[in-house]
Design a protein around this motif. Structure first.
Motif, short mmCIF file in Angstrom:
data_model
loop_
_atom_site.label_atom_id
_atom_site.label_comp_id
_atom_site.label_asym_id
_atom_site.label_seq_id
_atom_site.Cartn_x
_atom_site.Cartn_y
_atom_site.Cartn_z
N ASP A 216 0.83 -1.54 -0.21
CA ASP A 216 -0.37 -0.20 0.12
C ASP A 216 1.22 1.35 0.10
O ASP A 216 0.54 2.37 -0.92
CB ASP A 216 -0.52 0.14 1.27
N THR A 217 1.93 0.87 0.98
CA THR A 217 3.02 2.35 0.69
C THR A 217 4.06 2.14 0.59
O THR A 217 4.93 3.47 0.11
CB THR A 217 3.56 2.51 2.73
N ASN A 218 4.50 1.33 -0.37
CA ASN A 218 5.86 0.61 -0.72
C ASN A 218 7.00 0.74 0.40
O ASN A 218 8.20 1.64 -0.25
CB ASN A 218 6.15 1.45 -2.06
N LEU A 219 6.82 1.15 0.90
CA LEU A 219 7.71 0.96 2.37
C LEU A 219 7.48 -0.17 2.97
O LEU A 219 7.28 -1.28 3.56
CB LEU A 219 6.82 1.83 3.81
#
Length: 279
Positions: A216-219
């Protein structure tokens, strides 16, 4: 099991280290076919592919949790042996793709026990280290409990997936006991990024060490150890079986801070029937 202390969480926050908050799925509610829990499972499996499975309140799950302290103690004793002693437990009768018996890897050591060998009628355990023979009943109950939990997850997602995981058919499913120490310097920690090759991975751990990529956040974020729960991730075979609907997440074992410490893990790898892999 140890829980995530407020001090650790504050230290992570002070250093702006992202912390994941996977959904918590109740095994007991899945057995009851609770519609809300089934929907939560489907969402977690198709989104992050990573979630906690709460074993509390479920008879089989509670049995697994009750045995964990003794198994952790035995695992610690086993890996504290001299390397020459552990090397004798190397298996030479297995395929290159298998991890059965003792293996020394990149920054880690492991010992995997095959589900098929655990459940085979009349199977001998004489080839296993004495430490494991001494707690064999507990190992078999943990293996059976983890297997049952994984099959419950599969059937809850779709009975079409479970047909490729029949208990009476050969597979590489197994319980893996792991030592993966943290290092004095975080900068020396190796890159262990990967996706799992099986169907489902069910993991018990005590330390902040599991790092996952959140789509979702690419984190990248750390998933805290959670009391009474196993961390579950979708693996590559299930992603393929679902036509890509379910997500096999990138993840790895690392550390948030400097500091050398022995860290122990119990991993249950549900893998498809051998015939499916060979097609």
């Amino acid at each position: 099991m140890e829980t995530s202390s407020p001090e650790t969480i504050k230290s992570m926050a002070d250093r702006s280290i992202p912390i994941a908050q996977p959904s918590i799925i109740s095994l007991a509610k899945l057995r009851l076919k609770d519609s809300g829990e089934l929907a939560l499972l489907d969402k977690a499996a198709s989104n992050t592919g990573l979630f906690y499975l709460d074993l509390r309140g479920d008879a089989e799950g509670e049995r697994v949790l009750a045995h964990l302290p003794d198994i952790y103690a035995v695992v610690e004793k086993y890996f504290s042996q001299p390397k020459e002693a552990k090397a004798k437990d190397t298996r030479f009768d297995i395929k290159a793709s298998q991890d059965l018996g003792y293996k020394r890897g990149y920054g880690s050591e492991s010992f995997e026990i095959s589900r098929d060998e655990v459940t085979s009628a009349g199977a001998s355990i004489s080839h296993l280290p004495q430490l494991f023979q001494d707690v064999w009943n507990k190992i078999t109950e943990i293996s059976a409990g983890c297997d049952g939990a994984c099959l419950m997850l599969l059937n809850s997602l779709s009975t079409a997936y479970a047909v490729h995981h029949r208990a009476d058919q050969p597979s590489d499913t197994g319980l893996k006991l792991v030592l993966h120490p943290s290092l004095a310097k975080l900068s020396d920690a190796p890159d262990t990024t990967h996706t799992d090759s099986g169907t489902l991975t069910l993991l018990f751990y005590k330390d902040w060490s599991i790092h996952a990529l959140l789509p979702d956040t690419n984190l990248w974020a750390f998933t805290p150890p959670l009391e009474g729960c196993a961390l579950v991730n979708i693996a590559n075979s299930l992603q393929r079986l679902s036509g890509g609907r379910l997500h096999s997440p990138k993840h790895g074992v690392t550390q948030p801070f400097d500091g050398a410490k022995n860290r122990y893990y119990l991993s249950y790898f549900l893998r498809p029937e051998t015939v499916l892999i060979e097609k």
